[in-house]
Design a protein around this motif. Structure first.
Motif: not given
Length: 271
Positions: A151-178
């Motif tokens: 449903p559109a409202e549930r997919f909106a939640g998936v989009l929201a968390i996806s956008r939040h994850y993509a906001e990090a920079t490459s340096v942040e992704h590396f550091a937060w992945a350790v």
């Protein structure tokens, strides 16, 4: 001694031996599992890896569903990240091939015998499993975006968390992945000592911490990134080079470079 008393004594002895298993015994158990994984066929590794990529995507679904129905508040992540544990439960209990588990499993045999053959086998395992995981995540994201299965409202939640994850920079992704790589490797180290109910609880605790801490997990995060790629909000090159590869490097550093190395150091004289 009665049969009942003997049975109780045997049971107590088994519990004592199990609870006091030294690190060298755990090391040997994981090393043997690692050797088994190294010996598996390409086809078996590939399809298990694809299945893991698909299954880990249920973490994105569950977290997105919770994000869609809960209000935006400071306490909300404490609930939504319970959904993050779902995919890991399926993958780990289902014994599927997840790349971050393999930052320690095949490495212990390699540390014990750092031969050219073992290096080649490890590189083969890593390459197959990582590529298969990404294919599984890619397929899951494609279905989520273009399959009209939510449903559109549930997919909106998936989009929201996806956008939040993509906001990090490459340096942040590396550091937060350790720390994420370290925790997954620690989980693999702990699980051989756990009973079935304890396995579930430990997987939930560790992966919940990863989600709640906003750490980067290269496989789970890939589904979120591919969702944005298929919606046109993120370029494929940016997803790969700005997010996925930095998270990959951080997970490997945390799992292999830190945890596996320290694990080997504490038992090398005993083995």
């Amino acid at each position: 001694m009665s049969e009942k008393a003997q049975a109780n004594q045997d049971e107590d002895q088994q519990v004592e031996e199990y609870s006091k298993a030294p690190s060298s015994v755990i090391y040997e158990a994981i090393r043997r599992e690692g050797e088994h994984e190294l010996s598996r066929s390409t086809s078996a590794l590939w399809w298990s890896g694809v299945a893991a990529g698909l299954a880990i995507s249920t973490s994105v679904l569950a977290e997105g569903f919770l994000a869609a129905i809960l209000p935006h508040a400071e306490w909300t992540p404490a609930i939504t990240n319970l959904g993050y544990t779902v995919g890991f439960l399926i993958v780990i209990l289902g014994r599927m091939q997840l790349f971050t588990e393999n930052t320690i499993l095949p490495i212990l045999p390699l540390f014990l015998s750092p031969t050219r053959s073992n290096f080649v086998q490890t590189a083969r395992l890593w390459g197959i499993v990582f590529a298969a995981n990404l294919v599984g995540c890619l397929a899951a994201a494609l279905v989520l975006v273009h399959g009209n299965i939510l449903p559109a409202e549930r997919f909106a939640g998936v989009l929201a968390i996806s956008r939040h994850y993509a906001e990090a920079t490459s340096v942040e992704h590396f550091a937060w992945a350790v720390p994420a790589g370290f925790l997954i490797a620690a989980l693999v180290w702990i699980l051989p000592r756990m009973e079935s109910a304890g396995e579930v609880l430990m997987i939930v605790i560790v992966t919940y911490i990863i989600g709640l801490g906003g750490m980067s997990h290269v496989v789970a995060g890939s589904t979120e990134l591919f969702v944005l790629v298929f919606t046109g909000e993120l370029g494929l090159a940016t997803a790969l080079f700005g997010c996925i590869l930095p998270a990959l490097a951080g997970n490997v550093l945390g799992g292999t470079g830190i945890f596996a190395a320290l694990t080997y150091a504490q038992v090398r004289e005993e083995i």
